[in-house]
Design a protein around this motif. Sequence first.
Motif, PDB file in Angstrom:
ATOM      1  N   ARG A 133      -3.123  72.313   3.211  1.00 39.57           N
ATOM      2  CA  ARG A 133      -4.189  71.906   2.653  1.00 39.57           C
ATOM      3  C   ARG A 133      -4.111  72.065   1.059  1.00 39.57           C
ATOM      4  N   TYR A 134      -3.508  73.117   0.755  1.00 40.06           N
ATOM      5  CA  TYR A 134      -3.093  73.423  -0.628  1.00 40.06           C
ATOM      6  C   TYR A 134      -2.224  72.263  -1.360  1.00 40.06           C
ATOM      7  N   ILE A 135      -1.127  71.712  -0.485  1.00 45.78           N
ATOM      8  CA  ILE A 135      -0.539  70.676  -1.132  1.00 45.78           C
ATOM      9  C   ILE A 135      -1.238  69.401  -1.134  1.00 45.78           C
ATOM     10  N   ARG A 136      -1.940  69.200  -0.103  1.00 47.75           N
ATOM     11  CA  ARG A 136      -3.021  68.180  -0.100  1.00 47.75           C
ATOM     12  C   ARG A 136      -3.783  67.996  -1.340  1.00 47.75           C
ATOM     13  N   GLU A 137      -4.500  68.988  -1.417  1.00 49.62           N
ATOM     14  CA  GLU A 137      -5.103  69.113  -2.653  1.00 49.62           C
ATOM     15  C   GLU A 137      -4.697  68.867  -4.177  1.00 49.62           C
ATOM     16  N   GLN A 138      -3.483  69.217  -4.089  1.00 50.33           N
ATOM     17  CA  GLN A 138      -2.526  69.324  -5.419  1.00 50.33           C
ATOM     18  C   GLN A 138      -2.236  67.805  -5.522  1.00 50.33           C
ATOM     19  N   GLN A 139      -1.996  67.144  -4.425  1.00 49.21           N
ATOM     20  CA  GLN A 139      -1.560  65.841  -4.395  1.00 49.21           C
ATOM     21  C   GLN A 139      -2.589  65.114  -4.931  1.00 49.21           C
ATOM     22  N   GLU A 140      -3.977  65.272  -4.550  1.00 47.96           N
ATOM     23  CA  GLU A 140      -5.064  64.548  -4.616  1.00 47.96           C
ATOM     24  C   GLU A 140      -5.508  64.721  -6.304  1.00 47.96           C
ATOM     25  N   ARG A 141      -5.158  65.919  -6.562  1.00 46.94           N
ATOM     26  CA  ARG A 141      -5.936  66.169  -7.956  1.00 46.94           C
ATOM     27  C   ARG A 141      -4.728  65.603  -8.977  1.00 46.94           C
ATOM     28  N   GLN A 142      -3.333  65.555  -8.713  1.00 44.11           N
ATOM     29  CA  GLN A 142      -2.428  64.886  -9.418  1.00 44.11           C
ATOM     30  C   GLN A 142      -2.803  63.187  -9.323  1.00 44.11           C
TER      31      GLN A 142
END
Length: 181
Positions: free
Chosen positions: A60-69
Amino acid sequence: VVENEIQARIDNIFSNLERLEILSSKEPPNKRQNAKLRVDQLKYDVQHLQTALRNFQHRRYIREQQERQREELLARTFTTNDSDTTIPIDETLQFNESLQDAHRGMDDLIGSGTNILQGLRDQRVTLKGTHKKILDVANMLGLSNTVMRLIEKRAFQDKYFMIGGMILTCVIMFLVVQYLT
């Protein structure tokens, strides 16, 4: 919120398992090993749940980071002749893939390390039970050896009493025959 609730419940389960482990040591000896084995199995299952929760949180953290980027990239305005517009995509992509592979490899290592550690704990419990049984048998053999030594000592003493009694009887018979005839 759900993740925190799940984590709180897992922590509660861990504390209950600690109490169960203490209570299982108070079981009768013939049921103790089985109870400890069940508690260890429950601990193993809860550790797997904990690992699964951590993996979910990490994804979930990686997904959120990718969405933010992605949002940052889409919101960015590019101008012609801007030196920031050059992005070394190939190198960055390869670097990102290498990092993800290394991360997956570390997760696999941690998972296998957890499994190995749990296996060692199970072996420790089994070896403790075996050690206790060996000590019980050794104590019984020690008691048996003591009883056997006492029996041999008594048989040795009885033999001397018997020989002494036979000699005394022969002497009395000899004296009776000597004085009466």
